[in-house]
Design a protein around this motif. Sequence first.
Motif, PDB file in Angstrom:
ATOM      1  N   GLY A  82       0.827  -1.194   0.000  1.00  0.00           N
ATOM      2  CA  GLY A  82       0.000   0.000   0.000  1.00  0.00           C
ATOM      3  C   GLY A  82       0.867   1.253   0.000  1.00  0.00           C
ATOM      4  N   TYR A  83       0.242   2.394  -0.195  1.00  0.00           N
ATOM      5  CA  TYR A  83       0.950   3.668  -0.222  1.00  0.00           C
ATOM      6  C   TYR A  83       0.391   4.578   0.850  1.00  0.00           C
ATOM      7  CZ  TYR A  83       3.131   2.331  -4.577  1.00  0.00           C
ATOM      8  OH  TYR A  83       3.880   1.676  -5.507  1.00  0.00           O
ATOM      9  N   ASP A 137      -3.728   2.456  -4.513  1.00  0.00           N
ATOM     10  CA  ASP A 137      -3.437   3.068  -5.809  1.00  0.00           C
ATOM     11  C   ASP A 137      -2.570   4.314  -5.600  1.00  0.00           C
ATOM     12  OD1 ASP A 137      -3.386   4.098  -8.357  1.00  0.00           O
ATOM     13  OD2 ASP A 137      -5.536   3.819  -8.714  1.00  0.00           O
ATOM     14  N   LYS A 138      -1.345   4.272  -6.078  1.00  0.00           N
ATOM     15  CA  LYS A 138      -0.393   5.374  -5.871  1.00  0.00           C
ATOM     16  C   LYS A 138      -0.906   6.677  -6.470  1.00  0.00           C
ATOM     17  CE  LYS A 138       4.494   6.447  -6.260  1.00  0.00           C
ATOM     18  NZ  LYS A 138       5.804   5.967  -6.667  1.00  0.00           N
ATOM     19  N   GLN A 139      -1.526   6.601  -7.639  1.00  0.00           N
ATOM     20  CA  GLN A 139      -2.021   7.801  -8.303  1.00  0.00           C
ATOM     21  C   GLN A 139      -3.160   8.443  -7.523  1.00  0.00           C
ATOM     22  OE1 GLN A 139      -3.019   6.434 -12.221  1.00  0.00           O
ATOM     23  NE2 GLN A 139      -0.893   6.298 -12.869  1.00  0.00           N
ATOM     24  N   VAL A 141      -3.767   8.182  -4.261  1.00  0.00           N
ATOM     25  CA  VAL A 141      -3.237   8.726  -3.009  1.00  0.00           C
ATOM     26  C   VAL A 141      -2.562  10.075  -3.276  1.00  0.00           C
ATOM     27  CG1 VAL A 141      -1.531   8.386  -1.177  1.00  0.00           C
ATOM     28  CG2 VAL A 141      -2.986   6.505  -1.871  1.00  0.00           C
ATOM     29  N   GLY A 142      -1.758  10.151  -4.333  1.00  0.00           N
ATOM     30  CA  GLY A 142      -1.080  11.400  -4.676  1.00  0.00           C
ATOM     31  C   GLY A 142      -2.041  12.500  -5.083  1.00  0.00           C
ATOM     32  N   ASP A 143      -3.076  12.155  -5.868  1.00  0.00           N
ATOM     33  CA  ASP A 143      -4.061  13.144  -6.297  1.00  0.00           C
ATOM     34  C   ASP A 143      -4.833  13.714  -5.114  1.00  0.00           C
ATOM     35  OD1 ASP A 143      -3.390  12.932  -8.936  1.00  0.00           O
ATOM     36  OD2 ASP A 143      -5.087  11.656  -9.490  1.00  0.00           O
ATOM     37  N   TYR A 144      -5.239  12.832  -4.200  1.00  0.00           N
ATOM     38  CA  TYR A 144      -6.050  13.297  -3.069  1.00  0.00           C
ATOM     39  C   TYR A 144      -5.226  14.162  -2.115  1.00  0.00           C
ATOM     40  CZ  TYR A 144      -9.786  13.200   0.370  1.00  0.00           C
ATOM     41  OH  TYR A 144     -10.784  13.562   1.237  1.00  0.00           O
ATOM     42  N   THR A 145      -3.960  13.788  -1.873  1.00  0.00           N
ATOM     43  CA  THR A 145      -3.127  14.626  -1.007  1.00  0.00           C
ATOM     44  C   THR A 145      -2.854  15.975  -1.669  1.00  0.00           C
ATOM     45  OG1 THR A 145      -1.145  13.522  -1.844  1.00  0.00           O
ATOM     46  CG2 THR A 145      -2.003  12.763   0.258  1.00  0.00           C
ATOM     47  N   ALA A 146      -2.667  15.984  -2.978  1.00  0.00           N
ATOM     48  CA  ALA A 146      -2.449  17.250  -3.687  1.00  0.00           C
ATOM     49  C   ALA A 146      -3.699  18.117  -3.647  1.00  0.00           C
ATOM     50  CB  ALA A 146      -2.033  16.981  -5.132  1.00  0.00           C
TER      51      ALA A 146
END
Length: 178
Positions: A82-83, A137-139, A141-146
Amino acid sequence: MSRIGYKPIEIPAGVEIKFNDGLVEVKGPKGNLSQKVGSGFNIKIEDKELVVERPSDSKNDRSLHGLYRTLVYNMVVGVTEGYKKQLEIVGTGYRAQKQGNKLNLSLGHSHPILLEDPEGILTEVPNERTIVVSGIDKQLVGDYTAKIRGFRPPEPYKGKGVKYSDEYVRRKVGKTGK
């Protein structure tokens, strides 16, 4: 020449990978992910290793070779480990609260910001100054944090705002009076 594209991916125990008609499906202990791969690209699985093969040596295929290999690798890591990304909130009166599956942010606006967790994403608020976003899903997780960070990015004078835990905010000197 893509060197990353030629690197084999080790398949851990408990992970099952299927490839048919340009669709890669990865099943693991944490969940399932799928990714479309460009036409002509082939995935070979042998001896607990996966190799992405490109159809030709054209410039376009060479540029996408490493991309598809990395996307498949990120899926394998996501379904096994997981990420996780951590955000920190800096500023007087800025805070976060978790209400069911909603995230309530008070970031100095005239209204609180309510965000519902997307499917496949889990947010935790260990204290009111820290947000931990995790998922397979790495993408996503990154989108939501951004997206969360985008409501109040850190400013350079006082450092107030939402920042990643490993982010360094370069500080500026303010005006000097006479």
